[in-house]
Scaffold this active site. Structure first.
Site, short mmCIF file in Angstrom:
data_model
loop_
_atom_site.label_atom_id
_atom_site.label_comp_id
_atom_site.label_asym_id
_atom_site.label_seq_id
_atom_site.Cartn_x
_atom_site.Cartn_y
_atom_site.Cartn_z
N HIS A 188 0.73 -1.02 -0.06
CA HIS A 188 0.09 -0.09 -0.06
C HIS A 188 0.94 1.32 0.01
O HIS A 188 0.59 2.19 -0.47
CB HIS A 188 -0.98 0.00 1.25
CG HIS A 188 -1.89 -1.17 0.94
ND1 HIS A 188 -2.53 -1.82 2.35
CD2 HIS A 188 -2.40 -1.78 -0.16
CE1 HIS A 188 -3.26 -2.74 1.39
NE2 HIS A 188 -3.45 -2.89 0.34
N HIS A 213 -7.89 -7.62 -8.19
CA HIS A 213 -8.00 -8.58 -7.31
C HIS A 213 -8.41 -7.60 -5.86
O HIS A 213 -7.50 -7.29 -5.19
CB HIS A 213 -6.91 -9.47 -7.08
CG HIS A 213 -6.76 -10.47 -8.03
ND1 HIS A 213 -6.11 -9.93 -9.32
CD2 HIS A 213 -7.12 -11.68 -8.22
CE1 HIS A 213 -6.24 -10.98 -10.16
NE2 HIS A 213 -6.55 -11.99 -9.32
N SER A 216 -6.32 -2.12 -0.90
CA SER A 216 -6.01 -1.26 -1.93
C SER A 216 -7.01 -0.31 -2.68
O SER A 216 -6.71 0.59 -2.83
CB SER A 216 -5.26 -2.18 -3.14
OG SER A 216 -6.12 -3.24 -3.63
N GLU A 276 -13.88 -8.19 -7.99
CA GLU A 276 -13.69 -9.24 -7.12
C GLU A 276 -14.56 -10.28 -7.47
O GLU A 276 -15.71 -10.25 -7.93
CB GLU A 276 -14.03 -8.36 -5.76
CG GLU A 276 -14.13 -9.54 -4.59
CD GLU A 276 -12.74 -10.36 -4.40
OE1 GLU A 276 -11.61 -9.75 -4.11
OE2 GLU A 276 -13.00 -11.67 -4.20
N GLY A 312 -10.44 -10.62 -12.57
CA GLY A 312 -9.59 -9.53 -12.54
C GLY A 312 -8.57 -9.81 -13.52
O GLY A 312 -8.30 -8.72 -14.41
N ASP A 359 -3.22 -8.16 -7.77
CA ASP A 359 -2.75 -8.69 -6.57
C ASP A 359 -3.37 -9.99 -6.17
O ASP A 359 -4.65 -10.09 -5.27
CB ASP A 359 -3.07 -7.68 -5.39
CG ASP A 359 -3.02 -8.00 -3.86
OD1 ASP A 359 -2.31 -8.85 -3.83
OD2 ASP A 359 -3.62 -7.32 -2.91
N1 SAM Z 1 -5.85 -5.93 -3.32
C1 SAM Z 1 -6.46 -6.19 -2.05
C2 SAM Z 1 -6.04 -5.14 -0.99
O1 SAM Z 1 -4.40 -4.76 -1.37
O2 SAM Z 1 -6.68 -4.75 -0.10
C3 SAM Z 1 -6.41 -7.60 -1.36
C4 SAM Z 1 -6.64 -8.61 -2.46
S1 SAM Z 1 -6.51 -10.34 -1.92
C5 SAM Z 1 -4.80 -10.54 -1.87
C6 SAM Z 1 -6.95 -11.19 -3.53
C7 SAM Z 1 -8.54 -11.05 -3.73
O3 SAM Z 1 -8.77 -11.69 -4.89
C8 SAM Z 1 -9.31 -12.06 -2.82
O4 SAM Z 1 -10.39 -11.19 -2.20
C9 SAM Z 1 -9.84 -12.99 -3.71
O5 SAM Z 1 -11.14 -13.45 -3.43
C10 SAM Z 1 -9.76 -12.32 -5.29
N2 SAM Z 1 -9.80 -13.12 -6.25
C11 SAM Z 1 -9.20 -14.31 -6.53
N3 SAM Z 1 -9.33 -14.78 -7.81
C12 SAM Z 1 -9.82 -13.54 -8.41
C13 SAM Z 1 -9.76 -13.44 -9.81
N4 SAM Z 1 -9.57 -14.20 -10.65
N5 SAM Z 1 -10.43 -12.11 -10.30
C14 SAM Z 1 -10.76 -11.45 -9.21
N6 SAM Z 1 -10.56 -11.50 -7.69
C15 SAM Z 1 -9.94 -12.58 -7.27
#
Ligand code: SAM
Length: 281
Positions: free
Chosen positions: A19, A42, A101, A119, A145, A165
């Site tokens: 971040h 993500h 994020s 998401e 994503g 991410d």
């Molecule tokens: N970027 C966020 C942050 O920094 O606050 C954290 C994200 S977390 C590491 C990853 C997220 O991606 C999870 O909430 C998960 O449910 C989601 N996810 C997993 N596969 C995905 C995909 N193919 N497309 C979108 N989201 C996805």
């Protein structure tokens, strides 16, 4: 399979580095009046209660954001990041909420800027959508994503940041990142791309780095903070951000900030940091 929930990890050392890098890139984009596009592939839910059952269970934030919370010797860049989190905590003394994020970005976007959040998780998506319903320049989608780089690039603004991410709970994510970057870069070569990665098994990270290098894309910077040396045991020993087309100040900013973060976040003395070009200009 979508078992990963970011609420268990919100505010840990990996989030702190991720971040801060995100904030520094957006600050740079805001140096120009012209609007920019922010794509978060993500997103998670965007806002976390640190006293939730999930966050308390792992208490990862206690070895992350909590170690910075009450310090009065923060480097100015880290202070700006902490100020954002303080604002989210109503300026209060107590650390109760943490920004994901999307919320870091949403706090920084101006009216001329535009954001898009994706998401996939069936439980997290509605929370994300609800958390951002007041932000008129931010769109929230339940979608893959990785597909967003194909679907939304190049943005009409012709400038912007793509934050990638994934949870890496499936090994395929490492390859999907490289494919997504190839697709995105073909469409939007001047964009800034920031990819978060964990170091669980160093070989997996190395393979992804090699894949990115093999794309032939120039200007790729790798930023990393380790809390322990590499290990073949379970668990994340380090994490980092790989930034394509980084703002020119980012390298120097991170070289200044990371030694401080290692000292404060890893008082046990097992930590280290690095900032290297995977591919220079
Ligand atoms: N970027 C966020 C942050 O920094 O606050 C954290 C994200 S977390 C590491 C990853 C997220 O991606 C999870 O909430 C998960 O449910 C989601 N996810 C997993 N596969 C995905 C995909 N193919 N497309 C979108 N989201 C996805």
């Amino acid at each position: 399979m979508l078992s990963y929930r970011h609420s268990f990890h919100a505010g840990n050392h990996a989030d702190v580095v991720k971040h801060i890098v995100e904030m520094l890139i957006i600050e740079n984009l805001k140096q120009k009046e012209k609007g920019f596009y922010y794509l978060d592939t993500h997103s998670g839910v965007g806002r976390y209660r640190l006293f939730s059952e999930e966050a308390e269970k792992t208490a990862e934030f206690r070895e992350g954001i909590a170690r910075l919370w009450e310090r009065d010797d923060l480097p100015e860049e880290v202070q700006r990041y902490i100020n954002m989190i303080k604002k989210l905590n109503y300026g209060g003394k107590e650390l109760r909420y943490y920004a994901g994020s999307p919320l870091i970005a949403a706090q920084m976007l101006r009216t001329q800027d535009r954001g898009s959040l994706t998401e996939l998780h069936p439980a997290d998506y509605p929370i994300l959508r609800n958390n951002f319903k007041e932000f008129h320049n931010i769109m929230v989608k339940r979608d893959d994503g990785f597909q967003q780089l194909k679907a939304t690039l190049p943005p009409k603004e012709r400038r912007g940041l793509v934050l990638i991410d994934p949870p890496y709970e499936m090994k395929e994510d490492y390859d999907l990142v490289v494919n997504a970057i190839e697709e995105g870069y073909k469409r939007f070569a001047t964009g800034i791309y920031a990819i978060w990665y964990p170091v669980v098994l160093r070989q997996q990270t190395k393979r992804m780095v090699k894949g990115l290098k093999d794309t032939g894309i120039r200007k790729i910077l790798q930023i990393e903070l380790a809390v322990r040396p590499d290990s073949d045991q379970r668990g994340m020993t380090a994490s980092g951000m790989i930034v394509i087309n980084p703002p020119w100040q980012l390298e120097a900013q991170m070289k200044k900030i990371l030694p401080y973060l290692v000292n404060v976040l890893v008082p046990e003395g097992t930590g280290s940091w690095s900032v290297n070009w995977i591919t220079p200009e």
